[in-house]
Design an enzyme around this catalytic site. Sequence first.
Site, mmCIF file in Angstrom:
data_model
loop_
_atom_site.group_PDB
_atom_site.id
_atom_site.type_symbol
_atom_site.label_atom_id
_atom_site.label_comp_id
_atom_site.label_asym_id
_atom_site.label_seq_id
_atom_site.Cartn_x
_atom_site.Cartn_y
_atom_site.Cartn_z
ATOM 1 N N LYS A 28 1.057 -0.996 -0.049
ATOM 2 C CA LYS A 28 -0.104 0.040 -0.006
ATOM 3 C C LYS A 28 1.127 1.211 -0.012
ATOM 4 C CE LYS A 28 -1.890 3.073 1.848
ATOM 5 N NZ LYS A 28 -1.885 4.553 1.469
ATOM 6 N N GLU A 65 9.660 1.643 10.995
ATOM 7 C CA GLU A 65 10.558 2.432 10.584
ATOM 8 C C GLU A 65 10.026 3.871 10.499
ATOM 9 O OE1 GLU A 65 13.695 1.534 10.029
ATOM 10 O OE2 GLU A 65 13.538 -0.420 9.270
#
Length: 493
Positions: free
Chosen positions: A187, A262
Site C-alpha cells: 500500500k 521505520e
Amino acid sequence: MSAQAASKVEKPTLKDHANFIGGKMRPAADGRTIDVICPSDGQVFATIARSGQADVDAAVRAARVAFDTGAWPRTSATDRGRILARMSELILSERESLARLEAKDVGKIYRSTFSDVTVLARYFEFYAGAADKIGGDVIPLPTGFTAFTIREPLGVVAGILPWNSPTQMFGRVVSPALAMGNTVVLKPAEDACLTVLRLAELAMEAGLPEGALNVVTGYGHEAGAALSAHPAIDFISFTGSPEVGTLVQQAAAANHVGVTLELGGKSPHILFDDADFAAALPIITNSIIVNSGQTCVAGSRLLVQASAIDRVSELFGAHFQGLSTGPHDVECDLGPLINAKQHKRVNSMLSTAIGEGVPVIAEGRIADGSSPDGYFVRPMLLGPVPRQNTIARKEVFGPVLSLLPFTDESDAIALANDTPFGLAAAVWSRDVGRAMRASRQVRAGQVYINGYGAGGGVELPFGGFKKSGHGREKGMEALHEFSATKTVILNHG
Ligand code: NAD
C-alpha cells in the site's frame, strides 16, 4: 513463465492508474479514484484507485493463494534470485522513464530520482545474490538426535510505504521479502503510487508469478487501515510517521503478527572544532536538502562546538544563500514539498520558531519562473536555536537546518541524544578516539564518522532506536526480518 505472465498484464491508460492485483490492473471495486497532483505546479495529471476493504481483500486473497499453493515459495532460492536479478536489469533499462515519472509524481528533482532508481536496481541485485546464501545451523544434541534449522518465509507480507522515496522503499521492502519466498501486498502512500505500480508490472515481466506481488492504492485510513488489520496477512513492514506506526502496531497486535516500524528522526551532526569543515559542508548540506528535507534520516540538527560557531555560521550561511528551490525538471538544488498540507505545516513551524525569536542565519531562494501553485520552501539555516525550541526537537520534514552550540564531548553526546528519536547521526572530527567514543555513545541505528550516507546503503542494516521504531531492514538483516527459523529434530536412535 515470464512471457506468459507479461502478456496477461493489461496496460492502464496514461492518466488513470488501477490497482495491481493477481497480475492484473483492476480499478477500485466501487470505481472511486484520487487525483494525482504534481507538487511543482499543483496541477492534476493522473488518477489512482481509491481502494477500500473489497480491494484490499482481493489483493490479500491473491497473495494468500500465491503463498499457500503458488509457485513462488516453492521456487528454489537460486531461481528466485535469478528473477530478482532480471528485475534489476529491467529497472536499469527503464531508469530514465522511472526517474522522470517519480520526479513528476513526488516533486523530487530528476537528479535525485535518477539516483533513487539506481539504488532500487541495486536492491534487487543485492538480494538476488543473497537469496541462496541464507543457511541454518546444526545444533549439537545427545546421541540419537540430529537437529538443524531452516529459514522459512513468513507468508503474506503487507508493506505500507511513505511518499518520500517510493522507488527506494519498493526496493527495500519488496526485494528481501521476495528473496525469502514471501508474497507481498503493498500500500504505497496516496501521494506516491505511480512508479510503484509500474514496478509491479516490471516484476511480472521479470518472471514473478501472478499474485506474488500486489499493489493497492488509496488513503491510509481506508486502504492502509484495512490492510494492516487484515486477518490473512502474516507480517507488516511499515515506514511512516510515529503516530500511524502506533495504529499499525495495534492492528498487528490484534492479529498476533510481527511488524517492523521505520519511523521518523531528528538526526544530529556533531561537528567538533577540529573537523574538516570544508569537507563537511556539502555533505551536511546535502543531508538536509535532499528531497527538500523530506527524508527520515535528514541531518536536521547541526551541533557545533562553541569555539567554532562563528566560523561554521559564516561558512554554512554563505552556502545556504546560494541554494535554490525549483520545479522537479529544472536544474536546482531541491524541489518542492510533496503537498499543500506539508507546505503549510513546514511554513507554520518556521514562522512559529522565528516569531519566538530563533535567528535566521541564512536562507536560499525560490528559482525564477517557479509556479506560484508549487509547494516550494526556501532552504533555511537557523541558529543558535535554543535547545528546548520545538524546531530543534520535532521532525520538520522540510529543508530546515537548526544550528545548536555545545561545549565539550559530554555535552555534545547529551545534546545529540536529547530527542525522542534515534535513527541516524554523524560525528565530525580528526581525532579518531573522540569520533569513536562519540559514535558508541550516540543512540542511533546508524552512525557515520566524517560522512553521511554511503551510496544507497543497501548493504547496511538500518532502523531506529527509541521513537524511530524497531526492527532492521536493508543488508543481510532484512532477510532475517522477512523470515522465521524452523527447527527440525530427528530422533534416529
Ligand atoms: P504517514 O504515517 O502519514 O503515512 C505512511 C503510510 O501509512 C502511507 O502509505 C499512509 O497512507 C499510511 N497510513 C496512514 N494512515 C494509516 C492508518 N490509519 N493505517 C494504516 N496505514 C495508514 O507518513 P508519511 O507522511 O507518508 O511519511 C512521513 C513520515 O515517514 C516521516 O515521519 C518520516 O520520518 C517517516 N519515514 C521514515 C523512514 C524510515 O525508514 N525510518 C523512511 C521514510 C519516511
